[in-house]
Design an enzyme around this catalytic site. Structure first.
Site, PDB file in Angstrom:
ATOM      1  N   ASP A  33       0.837  -1.197   0.000  1.00  0.00           N
ATOM      2  CA  ASP A  33       0.000   0.000   0.000  1.00  0.00           C
ATOM      3  C   ASP A  33       0.872   1.247   0.000  1.00  0.00           C
ATOM      4  O   ASP A  33       1.605   1.496   0.944  1.00  0.00           O
ATOM      5  CB  ASP A  33      -0.889  -0.026   1.243  1.00  0.00           C
ATOM      6  CG  ASP A  33      -1.916   1.084   1.254  1.00  0.00           C
ATOM      7  OD1 ASP A  33      -1.776   2.027   0.466  1.00  0.00           O
ATOM      8  OD2 ASP A  33      -2.858   0.999   2.048  1.00  0.00           O
ATOM      9  N   ASP A  72      -1.827   6.275  -6.236  1.00  0.00           N
ATOM     10  CA  ASP A  72      -2.274   5.344  -5.200  1.00  0.00           C
ATOM     11  C   ASP A  72      -2.365   3.938  -5.777  1.00  0.00           C
ATOM     12  O   ASP A  72      -2.904   3.742  -6.870  1.00  0.00           O
ATOM     13  CB  ASP A  72      -3.633   5.788  -4.662  1.00  0.00           C
ATOM     14  CG  ASP A  72      -4.161   4.848  -3.592  1.00  0.00           C
ATOM     15  OD1 ASP A  72      -3.432   4.592  -2.618  1.00  0.00           O
ATOM     16  OD2 ASP A  72      -5.295   4.368  -3.735  1.00  0.00           O
TER      17      ASP A  72
END
Length: 440
Positions: free
Chosen positions: A119, A317
């Site tokens: 992440d 992201d």
């Protein structure tokens, strides 16, 4: 020495639906012996994963389900930007069940193999541990590791986690994750990525979780804030990494993650990373314009402007599937896209869930170019269209933020990043993107 971890894009049921019929009957090699600095990684729904779905969904059902999960991701990112949540140890968006990429990490002495989702918008790692109340995946057993250590309340890392408490001598903390709550102890142990052992790595050992949003596996944070992999391995990897995401349509779900400055691409264009001390984990860049075909569309300057106070701006992201633009920017892109696709034919535009620009006849789509300070990234059709395998529906794979998400963020998501090498060079405060066909 080049440090390379291979990984795969976490495919949703939508994309698995496109390829399962071609890979059924194959025997995946799930226990490949790792060597050198290469770590086998795979998507969450692969045959090697315990998190794959129990049944296949229709294309339409998969799209709608994926959009709902992306919305949860956006709500999490919006909470970070608004400063309403302190979640440096959780991934708020992805594993509701649209996780990003998972790697096999070895933890403890002797090593125990666990799956961690990568992440880029979170920092610290967290791992479900033995006796965790509410955890559903493979658990790490601290009592079996001779290198395991609880951190006490006097440890400096205890000040870097949300809501720390000291009911006992060890540092514990809790945080919210979507509609779930998670409680963990702050601990240290050896974490090995590929063949690189990292002694004394600090992470959260999850003890209790409640609610439907709790991710089933652990998480490895690739953000640039405190307790992230970059912060804890500065001497080893020098706060530098890159990845290339394979196409959703690839039968080979593996791409690559390179840790450290060695063997990174030379021919690559960069844009500066912007610093936001209020949201230090996020990778902000300066998106100055968007071009559809040859036309730079008319977007109000405030829709793209970086604002450290409000958190507005543009980020890269790895957890969001489809890129989301604030409403004025998306409407400008969408309208020009429709104009160029429809032309004089005046094609009928349909919708599917949150996608409002779909067609039921074959189309030729224009390129879309994200224009950043110092570099342009032009997306071909594979990066901007999703196609139904069961029919003729084609949709523009971008959207505006949902009405119930008060987001000021433009999010460059993983579908738009596929088949590009994205390089995060934190020491030089820059992000690079180069076209790379990593689909095999």
């Amino acid at each position: 020495m080049e440090r390379t971890l291979s990984f795969s894009l976490s495919l949703s049921p939508l994309f698995l639906f496109l390829v399962f019929s071609l890979v059924q009957g194959q025997n995946p090699k799930c226990d490949i012996q790792e060597h050198g600095s290469t770590l086998q990684v795979f998507h969450v729904f692969s045959p090697c994963s315990p998190f794959r779905p129990s049944k296949a969904l229709s294309w339409e059902e998969s799209v709608l389900q994926l959009q709902a999960k992306d919305q949860a991701r956006l709500q999490f990112l919006a909470s970070l930007v608004a400063g309403r949540s302190v979640v440096p140890i959780a991934s708020g968006r992805q594993i509701i069940q649209s996780p990003t990429y998972i790697v096999r990490a070895k933890i403890g002495t002797p090593p125990q193999t666990l799956l961690l989702a990568m992440d880029t918008s979170n920092d610290a790692a967290w791992i479900p541990c033995t006796a965790c109340d509410g955890c559903t995946s493979t658990l790490f057993s601290p009592e079996k590791s001779t290198s395991f250590k609880n951190l006490n309340c006097g440890a400096p890392q205890c000040n870097q986690v949300p809501n720390p408490s000291c009911g006992s001598s060890s540092c514990s903390f809790n945080f919210t994750y979507g509609s779930s709550t998670i409680g963990a102890n702050l601990v240290q142990d050896t974490v090995t990525l590929a063949t690189d052992p990292i002694p004394g790595y600090t992470f959260g050992c999850v003890q209790k979780t409640t609610g439907p949003s709790t991710p089933p596996q652990g998480l490895l944070g690739l953000g640039r804030g405190p307790l992230s992999l970059l912060s804890q391995t500065q001497n080893l990897y020098q706060s530098t990494f890159s990845y290339c995401l394979p196409s959703f349509k690839s039968l080979n779900f593996s791409g690559s993650l390179r840790l450290g400055p060695v063997a990174q691409p030379i021919r690559i264009k960069y844009t500066p990373l912007l610093k936001n001390p209020r949201r230090s984990s996020l990778y902000y860049v300066n998106l100055v314009a968007i071009r559809v075909g040859r036309k730079v569309v008319d977007i109000p300057q405030e829709a793209l402007a970086f604002n450290p106070v409000t958190g507005a701006g543009t980020i890269f992201d790895s957890g969001t599937v489809f890129s989301r633009l604030v409403a004025p920017a998306y409407v400008a892109v969408r309208d020009e896209f429709r104009r160029r696709v429809g032309g004089k034919a005046n094609l009928t535009v349909t919708s599917l869930g949150g996608f409002d620009t779909c067609y039921t006849v074959p189309i030729v789509a224009p390129t879309i170019t994200f224009m950043f300070s110092g570099m342009n990234v032009t997306l071909p059709q594979d990066n901007i269209l999703i196609h139904s395998s069961a029919g003729s529906t084609t949709c523009l794979a971008m959207a505006s933020a949902p009405d119930n998400v008060n987001s000021v963020l433009n999010v460059i998501a993983k579908m738009q990043q596929q088949n590009h090498r994205v390089l995060f060079d934190v020491p030089n405060s820059r992000l690079g993107v180069a076209r790379e066909l990593c689909t095999k």
